[in-house]
Design a protein around this motif. Structure first.
Motif, mmCIF file in Angstrom:
data_model
loop_
_atom_site.group_PDB
_atom_site.id
_atom_site.type_symbol
_atom_site.label_atom_id
_atom_site.label_comp_id
_atom_site.label_asym_id
_atom_site.label_seq_id
_atom_site.Cartn_x
_atom_site.Cartn_y
_atom_site.Cartn_z
ATOM 1 N N PRO A 62 -30.516 8.274 45.692
ATOM 2 C CA PRO A 62 -31.633 8.378 46.633
ATOM 3 C C PRO A 62 -32.260 9.766 46.565
ATOM 4 C CG PRO A 62 -29.737 7.362 47.676
ATOM 5 C CD PRO A 62 -29.260 7.884 46.358
ATOM 6 N N GLY A 63 -33.565 9.826 46.727
ATOM 7 C CA GLY A 63 -34.275 11.097 46.641
ATOM 8 C C GLY A 63 -35.425 11.170 47.612
ATOM 9 N N PRO A 64 -36.228 12.204 47.514
ATOM 10 C CA PRO A 64 -37.339 12.402 48.446
ATOM 11 C C PRO A 64 -38.488 11.436 48.171
ATOM 12 C CG PRO A 64 -37.400 14.058 46.722
ATOM 13 C CD PRO A 64 -36.121 13.290 46.517
ATOM 14 N N GLU A 65 -39.328 11.271 49.162
ATOM 15 C CA GLU A 65 -40.549 10.488 48.984
ATOM 16 C C GLU A 65 -41.617 11.374 48.321
ATOM 17 O OE1 GLU A 65 -40.770 7.347 49.454
ATOM 18 O OE2 GLU A 65 -38.810 7.093 50.417
ATOM 19 N N GLY A 66 -42.762 10.796 48.090
ATOM 20 C CA GLY A 66 -43.859 11.571 47.523
ATOM 21 C C GLY A 66 -43.891 11.512 46.011
ATOM 22 N N GLU A 67 -44.756 12.327 45.417
ATOM 23 C CA GLU A 67 -44.973 12.324 43.976
ATOM 24 C C GLU A 67 -43.728 12.779 43.231
ATOM 25 O OE1 GLU A 67 -48.009 15.177 43.044
ATOM 26 O OE2 GLU A 67 -46.841 16.867 43.779
ATOM 27 N N TRP A 68 -43.656 12.423 41.960
ATOM 28 C CA TRP A 68 -42.556 12.898 41.121
ATOM 29 C C TRP A 68 -42.661 14.405 40.941
ATOM 30 C CZ3 TRP A 68 -38.711 9.773 40.506
ATOM 31 C CH2 TRP A 68 -38.903 8.398 40.378
ATOM 32 N N ARG A 69 -41.516 15.074 41.095
ATOM 33 C CA ARG A 69 -41.452 16.525 40.917
ATOM 34 C C ARG A 69 -40.249 16.862 40.053
ATOM 35 N NH1 ARG A 69 -44.517 19.626 44.384
ATOM 36 N NH2 ARG A 69 -43.035 21.354 44.224
ATOM 37 N N LEU A 70 -40.405 17.897 39.255
ATOM 38 C CA LEU A 70 -39.317 18.400 38.424
ATOM 39 C C LEU A 70 -38.497 19.385 39.231
ATOM 40 C CD1 LEU A 70 -41.476 18.976 35.254
ATOM 41 C CD2 LEU A 70 -39.493 17.455 35.345
ATOM 42 N N GLU A 71 -37.194 19.174 39.271
ATOM 43 C CA GLU A 71 -36.281 20.086 39.960
ATOM 44 C C GLU A 71 -35.437 20.810 38.910
ATOM 45 O OE1 GLU A 71 -35.636 17.575 44.111
ATOM 46 O OE2 GLU A 71 -34.065 17.556 42.580
ATOM 47 N N VAL A 72 -35.551 22.125 38.902
ATOM 48 C CA VAL A 72 -34.824 22.961 37.942
ATOM 49 C C VAL A 72 -34.140 24.058 38.740
ATOM 50 C CG1 VAL A 72 -34.972 24.324 35.832
ATOM 51 C CG2 VAL A 72 -36.646 22.522 36.252
ATOM 52 N N GLY A 73 -32.811 23.962 38.885
ATOM 53 C CA GLY A 73 -32.125 24.937 39.723
ATOM 54 C C GLY A 73 -32.718 24.896 41.127
ATOM 55 N N PRO A 74 -33.108 26.042 41.686
ATOM 56 C CA PRO A 74 -33.677 26.058 43.029
ATOM 57 C C PRO A 74 -35.163 25.727 43.061
ATOM 58 C CG PRO A 74 -33.533 28.288 42.213
ATOM 59 C CD PRO A 74 -32.907 27.408 41.150
ATOM 60 N N PHE A 75 -35.789 25.533 41.897
ATOM 61 C CA PHE A 75 -37.230 25.357 41.833
ATOM 62 C C PHE A 75 -37.628 23.891 41.771
ATOM 63 C CE2 PHE A 75 -36.291 29.289 39.354
ATOM 64 C CZ PHE A 75 -36.670 30.190 40.336
ATOM 65 N N SER A 76 -38.770 23.583 42.370
ATOM 66 C CA SER A 76 -39.350 22.248 42.317
ATOM 67 C C SER A 76 -40.830 22.403 41.996
ATOM 68 C CB SER A 76 -39.164 21.539 43.665
ATOM 69 O OG SER A 76 -39.872 20.312 43.693
ATOM 70 N N LEU A 77 -41.294 21.689 40.965
ATOM 71 C CA LEU A 77 -42.685 21.763 40.554
ATOM 72 C C LEU A 77 -43.211 20.349 40.340
ATOM 73 C CD1 LEU A 77 -40.849 23.802 38.459
ATOM 74 C CD2 LEU A 77 -43.097 24.829 38.280
ATOM 75 N N CYS A 78 -44.524 20.165 40.500
ATOM 76 C CA CYS A 78 -45.086 18.845 40.282
ATOM 77 C C CYS A 78 -45.002 18.473 38.809
ATOM 78 C CB CYS A 78 -46.532 18.800 40.761
ATOM 79 S SG CYS A 78 -47.690 19.561 39.612
ATOM 80 N N TRP A 79 -45.008 17.181 38.549
ATOM 81 C CA TRP A 79 -45.096 16.655 37.189
ATOM 82 C C TRP A 79 -46.562 16.330 36.935
ATOM 83 C CZ3 TRP A 79 -42.955 11.179 35.545
ATOM 84 C CH2 TRP A 79 -43.187 10.983 34.184
ATOM 85 N N PRO A 80 -47.276 17.134 36.143
ATOM 86 C CA PRO A 80 -48.715 16.902 35.983
ATOM 87 C C PRO A 80 -49.025 15.658 35.162
ATOM 88 C CG PRO A 80 -47.989 18.692 34.558
ATOM 89 C CD PRO A 80 -46.815 18.323 35.423
#
Length: 202
Positions: A62-80
């Motif tokens: 299970p994960g968060p709602e919303g758009e797909w995002r890349l999680e790398v260590g402590p960082f989260s960025l959108c998947w363009p």
């Protein structure tokens, strides 16, 4: 072959692929095609909300709602949109992931890097490159765009320097032929301004 340190999270799911891997699909779609490339041939699975894990391909939780995002260590960025996500093919390559777009377009993260290493005006300029633009996003993200020649053709490269602490920055680097530079610019800008997950970001 084992797990990687990159996760894709969104639409109620969190996907952890096995290495080496590729995520493909529309960034706005609720499902993602995951491909892994073991020595004995590739394996594929289409997964998303409510899907189960696929052995040796991807673990699904299970994960968060919303758009797909890349999680790398402590960082989260959108998947363009328009880019596939791939792991490095070389085990010795320390790059977290590569975003691969049309006509050789590419974006990838570096760091975090000490800001002291980026302080010089030419710190991000390689031999044969020239600055075509400098700009600032969200008051603190420095962007430098460069032009150069590769195999006789004009190319563009850009670096987004994103502060993630008082002394360090995450650097996104993007490159593409001149004809595709607008795609890389849009992707890099969106990733830079949507970075989250660092409590002390300025």
């Amino acid at each position: 072959m084992g797990h990687v340190f990159v996760r894709l999270a969104g639409h109620g799911a969190r996907l952890v692929p096995y290495w080496p891997y590729r995520f493909a699909g529309s960034a706005g779609a609720s499902t993602v095609e995951v491909t892994v490339f073991p020595d004995r041939g590739e394996r594929r699975a289409v997964v998303g909300r409510g899907a189960g894990s696929v052995p040796d391909v991807v673990d699904v939780a299970p994960g968060p709602e919303g758009e797909w995002r890349l999680e790398v260590g402590p960082f989260s960025l959108c998947w363009p949109a328009g880019f596939a996500v791939e792991s490095p093919s070389d085990p010795g390559d320390g790059t977290a992931f590569y975003l691969l777009g049309p006509d050789g377009a590419m974006v990838f993260p570096q760091g975090p890097v000490p800001l002291a290493r980026l302080a010089g005006p030419d710190a991000l300029i390689a031999p044969g490159q020239r600055i075509v633009e400098r700009r600032v996003l969200d008051d603190d993200i420095d962007v430098v765009e460069l032009a150069y020649r590769h195999d006789g053709a004009g190319w563009r490269q850009a670096h987004w320097v994103i502060p993630v602490g008082r002394e360090v920055a995450l650097v996104l680097t993007g490159q593409a032929p001149e004809t595709g530079s607008a795609v890389v610019r849009a992707a890099g800008d969106r990733m830079a301004v949507t970075l989250t997950g660092v409590a002390d970001r300025r």
